[in-house]
Design an enzyme around this catalytic site. Structure first.
Site, PDB file in Angstrom:
ATOM      1  N   LYS A  67       7.534  23.465 -13.527  1.00 33.24           N
ATOM      2  CA  LYS A  67       6.801  22.467 -13.130  1.00 33.24           C
ATOM      3  C   LYS A  67       6.401  22.288 -11.588  1.00 33.24           C
ATOM      4  O   LYS A  67       5.245  22.097 -11.324  1.00 33.24           O
ATOM      5  CB  LYS A  67       7.249  21.141 -13.561  1.00 33.24           C
ATOM      6  CG  LYS A  67       6.252  20.065 -13.308  1.00 33.24           C
ATOM      7  CD  LYS A  67       6.636  18.866 -14.165  1.00 33.24           C
ATOM      8  CE  LYS A  67       5.406  17.667 -13.836  1.00 33.24           C
ATOM      9  NZ  LYS A  67       5.580  16.478 -14.804  1.00 33.24           N
ATOM     10  N   HIS A 127      -0.473  13.061 -28.920  1.00 38.83           N
ATOM     11  CA  HIS A 127      -0.828  11.789 -28.454  1.00 38.83           C
ATOM     12  C   HIS A 127      -1.594  11.008 -29.760  1.00 38.83           C
ATOM     13  O   HIS A 127      -1.430  10.206 -29.967  1.00 38.83           O
ATOM     14  CB  HIS A 127      -1.656  11.678 -27.357  1.00 38.83           C
ATOM     15  CG  HIS A 127      -0.936  11.901 -25.965  1.00 38.83           C
ATOM     16  ND1 HIS A 127      -1.744  12.117 -24.711  1.00 38.83           N
ATOM     17  CD2 HIS A 127       0.458  11.359 -25.566  1.00 38.83           C
ATOM     18  CE1 HIS A 127      -0.558  12.043 -23.875  1.00 38.83           C
ATOM     19  NE2 HIS A 127       0.594  11.638 -24.216  1.00 38.83           N
ATOM     20  N   HIS A 150       0.066  18.106 -26.246  1.00 39.83           N
ATOM     21  CA  HIS A 150      -0.090  16.530 -25.960  1.00 39.83           C
ATOM     22  C   HIS A 150      -1.405  16.123 -26.532  1.00 39.83           C
ATOM     23  O   HIS A 150      -1.359  14.823 -27.027  1.00 39.83           O
ATOM     24  CB  HIS A 150       0.081  16.379 -24.657  1.00 39.83           C
ATOM     25  CG  HIS A 150       1.401  16.323 -24.007  1.00 39.83           C
ATOM     26  ND1 HIS A 150       2.267  17.454 -24.050  1.00 39.83           N
ATOM     27  CD2 HIS A 150       2.103  15.572 -23.158  1.00 39.83           C
ATOM     28  CE1 HIS A 150       3.246  17.212 -23.540  1.00 39.83           C
ATOM     29  NE2 HIS A 150       3.316  15.962 -23.074  1.00 39.83           N
ATOM     30  N   GLU A 194      10.035  19.135 -24.228  1.00 38.74           N
ATOM     31  CA  GLU A 194       9.272  19.383 -23.252  1.00 38.74           C
ATOM     32  C   GLU A 194       9.767  20.661 -22.522  1.00 38.74           C
ATOM     33  O   GLU A 194       8.962  21.111 -21.775  1.00 38.74           O
ATOM     34  CB  GLU A 194       9.221  18.231 -22.169  1.00 38.74           C
ATOM     35  CG  GLU A 194       8.662  16.831 -22.669  1.00 38.74           C
ATOM     36  CD  GLU A 194       7.315  16.827 -22.439  1.00 38.74           C
ATOM     37  OE1 GLU A 194       6.509  17.722 -22.208  1.00 38.74           O
ATOM     38  OE2 GLU A 194       6.677  15.694 -23.244  1.00 38.74           O
ATOM     39  N   LYS A 250       3.196  11.707 -11.250  1.00 42.44           N
ATOM     40  CA  LYS A 250       2.441  10.675 -11.911  1.00 42.44           C
ATOM     41  C   LYS A 250       3.110   9.409 -12.410  1.00 42.44           C
ATOM     42  O   LYS A 250       4.069   9.519 -12.618  1.00 42.44           O
ATOM     43  CB  LYS A 250       1.993  11.568 -13.420  1.00 42.44           C
ATOM     44  CG  LYS A 250       1.101  12.408 -13.431  1.00 42.44           C
ATOM     45  CD  LYS A 250       0.667  13.164 -14.609  1.00 42.44           C
ATOM     46  CE  LYS A 250      -0.656  14.114 -14.526  1.00 42.44           C
ATOM     47  NZ  LYS A 250      -0.758  14.713 -15.885  1.00 42.44           N
ATOM     48  N   ASN A 255      -0.046  19.760 -20.507  1.00 38.75           N
ATOM     49  CA  ASN A 255      -0.460  18.977 -21.482  1.00 38.75           C
ATOM     50  C   ASN A 255      -0.304  19.692 -22.813  1.00 38.75           C
ATOM     51  O   ASN A 255      -0.755  19.453 -23.779  1.00 38.75           O
ATOM     52  CB  ASN A 255      -1.683  18.496 -21.309  1.00 38.75           C
ATOM     53  CG  ASN A 255      -1.777  17.295 -20.263  1.00 38.75           C
ATOM     54  OD1 ASN A 255      -0.698  16.404 -20.298  1.00 38.75           O
ATOM     55  ND2 ASN A 255      -2.796  17.516 -19.283  1.00 38.75           N
ATOM     56  N   GLU A 266      -4.129  17.740 -10.773  1.00 39.48           N
ATOM     57  CA  GLU A 266      -4.639  18.267 -12.332  1.00 39.48           C
ATOM     58  C   GLU A 266      -6.150  18.476 -12.159  1.00 39.48           C
ATOM     59  O   GLU A 266      -6.998  17.920 -13.212  1.00 39.48           O
ATOM     60  CB  GLU A 266      -4.330  17.200 -13.360  1.00 39.48           C
ATOM     61  CG  GLU A 266      -4.328  17.640 -14.692  1.00 39.48           C
ATOM     62  CD  GLU A 266      -3.717  16.740 -15.658  1.00 39.48           C
ATOM     63  OE1 GLU A 266      -2.624  16.342 -15.486  1.00 39.48           O
ATOM     64  OE2 GLU A 266      -4.262  16.498 -16.769  1.00 39.48           O
ATOM     65  N   HIS A 270       8.135  10.453 -28.409  1.00 41.34           N
ATOM     66  CA  HIS A 270       6.699  11.375 -27.471  1.00 41.34           C
ATOM     67  C   HIS A 270       7.244  12.727 -27.594  1.00 41.34           C
ATOM     68  O   HIS A 270       6.455  13.695 -28.188  1.00 41.34           O
ATOM     69  CB  HIS A 270       6.676  10.967 -26.120  1.00 41.34           C
ATOM     70  CG  HIS A 270       5.957  11.731 -25.217  1.00 41.34           C
ATOM     71  ND1 HIS A 270       4.611  11.660 -25.498  1.00 41.34           N
ATOM     72  CD2 HIS A 270       6.411  12.673 -24.196  1.00 41.34           C
ATOM     73  CE1 HIS A 270       4.113  12.682 -24.542  1.00 41.34           C
ATOM     74  NE2 HIS A 270       5.016  13.097 -23.985  1.00 41.34           N
ATOM     75  N   ARG A 291      -2.720  22.376 -13.667  1.00 46.11           N
ATOM     76  CA  ARG A 291      -1.756  21.216 -13.819  1.00 46.11           C
ATOM     77  C   ARG A 291      -1.906  20.879 -15.427  1.00 46.11           C
ATOM     78  O   ARG A 291      -1.018  20.394 -16.284  1.00 46.11           O
ATOM     79  CB  ARG A 291      -1.721  20.285 -13.041  1.00 46.11           C
ATOM     80  CG  ARG A 291      -0.431  19.104 -13.408  1.00 46.11           C
ATOM     81  CD  ARG A 291      -0.268  17.961 -12.500  1.00 46.11           C
ATOM     82  NE  ARG A 291       0.643  17.143 -12.686  1.00 46.11           N
ATOM     83  CZ  ARG A 291       1.438  16.396 -11.984  1.00 46.11           C
ATOM     84  NH1 ARG A 291       0.929  16.308 -10.786  1.00 46.11           N
ATOM     85  NH2 ARG A 291       2.352  15.669 -12.391  1.00 46.11           N
ATOM     86  N   ARG A 296       0.756  -1.057   0.083  1.00 44.82           N
ATOM     87  CA  ARG A 296      -0.117  -0.027  -0.095  1.00 44.82           C
ATOM     88  C   ARG A 296       0.844   1.358   0.197  1.00 44.82           C
ATOM     89  O   ARG A 296       0.338   2.310   0.542  1.00 44.82           O
ATOM     90  CB  ARG A 296      -1.056  -0.113   1.162  1.00 44.82           C
ATOM     91  CG  ARG A 296      -1.959  -1.092   1.089  1.00 44.82           C
ATOM     92  CD  ARG A 296      -3.261  -0.917   1.754  1.00 44.82           C
ATOM     93  NE  ARG A 296      -4.122  -1.968   1.789  1.00 44.82           N
ATOM     94  CZ  ARG A 296      -4.433  -2.605   2.597  1.00 44.82           C
ATOM     95  NH1 ARG A 296      -3.572  -2.716   4.030  1.00 44.82           N
ATOM     96  NH2 ARG A 296      -5.320  -3.660   2.582  1.00 44.82           N
TER      97      ARG A 296
HETATM   98  N1  GLY Z   1       3.786  15.611 -17.911  1.00 43.73           N
HETATM   99  C1  GLY Z   1       2.487  16.325 -17.288  1.00 43.73           C
HETATM  100  C2  GLY Z   1       2.517  16.119 -15.931  1.00 43.73           C
HETATM  101  O1  GLY Z   1       3.077  15.957 -15.074  1.00 43.73           O
HETATM  102  O2  GLY Z   1       1.353  16.821 -15.466  1.00 43.73           O
END
Ligand code: GLY
Length: 365
Positions: free
Chosen positions: A228, A253, A249, A186, A144, A246, A238, A267, A242, A122
């Protein structure tokens, strides 16, 4: 020689530092002990390629024996099968709540090891040691974690913040130029969405960074991480802000999906093309100056990144198929497309319920 820099990701009890500099792998044991306030048992998760280049430095720097779990190199490892193997290996050691998972590698290792740490017992602590430019400027920060499934990329995962991130610029020296460029896209994203002066700086120094200059790379990593970190601190899960990360993206994507998430289009390359298209759409819908789209494309071209869909092997692609891929985007709500668009370079915002006709217009223009 770049100096060591620390940037804090301020998340109350889950706050942590991102340390940026050279020679960090050699100091990893001391830096990890300092972050936790006491020695911890480390288990390293890495891939076959990174193990060859960086593992001896890390094992030496930890100053204590560490178990190593090695996964195959490449996006294919972000799978249920590899996740299960990593969790089983952690449990067989056996890992306990005092164990810290050390993710040594690029985005794939960071996402997979981070997710394994999130669900084993956990939740085990994780230290991210990103070894690619993409993972240093973006994916290692913010918590993430995910795997891919037959339904799509990154659709199963968890938010699991690391306890420490060590971005060792020396790791970038062994990175192939194509991957360095892809990660650089990025960094340009961070400038394009929130920081126009950083774009000016990148235009002057980007080529030097991609040639491998450690000082310039360190500044790019630290500037990107600072941008960031501020966004993640304001909106960890997000809910709104946040999503700005993107930028480019949704288009990117769709192109990755159409090219089978393969080496045909990395990517970061897809993100570079996507950012240009996002500025085209911003011009069309928000009146963002057309010169901003031209400017980002000019810079991507100057550093050797693709800028147009026609640059992708196998192009042209059917616009309706690309739009269909976009419907699977995690930002899609009630069947309506959401895009990150910009009023001008450095000023992005979330725009909901975008008309697919406008999207089609920029795809075929
Ligand atoms: N790469 C986008 C984020 O971490 O929110």
């Amino acid at each position: 020689m770049p100096t060591l820099e620390r940037i804090s990701v301020a998340l109350e009890a889950r706050s942590y530092d991102v340390v940026i500099g050279t020679g960090l792998l050699e100091q990893a044991g001391a830096l990890i002990d300092q972050a936790f306030g006491r020695p911890r048992r480390a288990v390293i998760v890495t891939d076959e390629t990174v193990a060859r280049h960086q593992l001896p430095r890390l094992l030496q720097g930890l100053g204590q024996p560490a178990a190593v779990i090695t996964i195959p190199t490449g996006e294919g490892a972000k799978s249920w099968a590899t996740l299960q193997q990593v969790v089983d290996q952690l449990l067989a050691l056996p890992a306990d709540r005092g164990t810290v998972v050390v993710a040594l590698g690029g985005g794939v290792v960071g996402d997979l090891a981070g997710f394994a740490a999130a669900i084993t017992l956990r939740g085990l602590d994780v230290v991210q040691i990103p070894t690619t430019l993409l993972s240093q400027v973006d994916s290692s920060v913010g918590g993430k974690t995910a795997i891919n499934t037959s339904a799509g990329k990154n659709l199963v995962g968890a938010f699991h913040q690391p306890s420490l991130v060590l971005a060792d610029i020396e790791c970038l020296q062994t990175l192939p130029m194509r991957e360095r460029r892809a990660g650089y896209a990025e960094a340009v994203k961070h400038a394009a969405l929130a920081d126009a002066p950083f774009m000016d700086w990148l235009e002057q120094h980007g080529v030097r960074a991609l040639e491998g200059d450690a000082d310039t790379l360190a500044r790019i990593v630290s500037h990107s991480v600072a941008t960031k970190a501020a966004i993640v601190a304001a909106d960890e899960r997000e809910a709104d802000r946040r999503a700005l990360l993107n930028l480019g993206h949704t288009f990117g994507h769709a192109l990755e999906a159409e090219t089978g998430f393969s080496d045909r289009l990395l990517h970061g390359e897809a993100v570079a093309i996507g950012i240009g298209l996002a500025f085209d759409l911003s011009h069309h819908l928000l009146g963002c100056p057309a010169s901003d789209a031209a400017r980002v494309r000019q810079h991507f071209a100057a550093v050797g990144l693709p800028t147009r869909i026609s640059d992708v092997p196998g192009a042209p692609f059917d616009a309706d198929r690309l739009i269909a891929h976009m419907a699977h985007d995690k930002k899609t709500a009630d069947g309506k497309l959401t895009f990150i668009l910009a009023d001008r370079l450095g000023a992005a915002r979330v725009v909901k319920a975008v008309d697919p006709v406008a999207v089609r217009h920029v795809l075929v223009s």
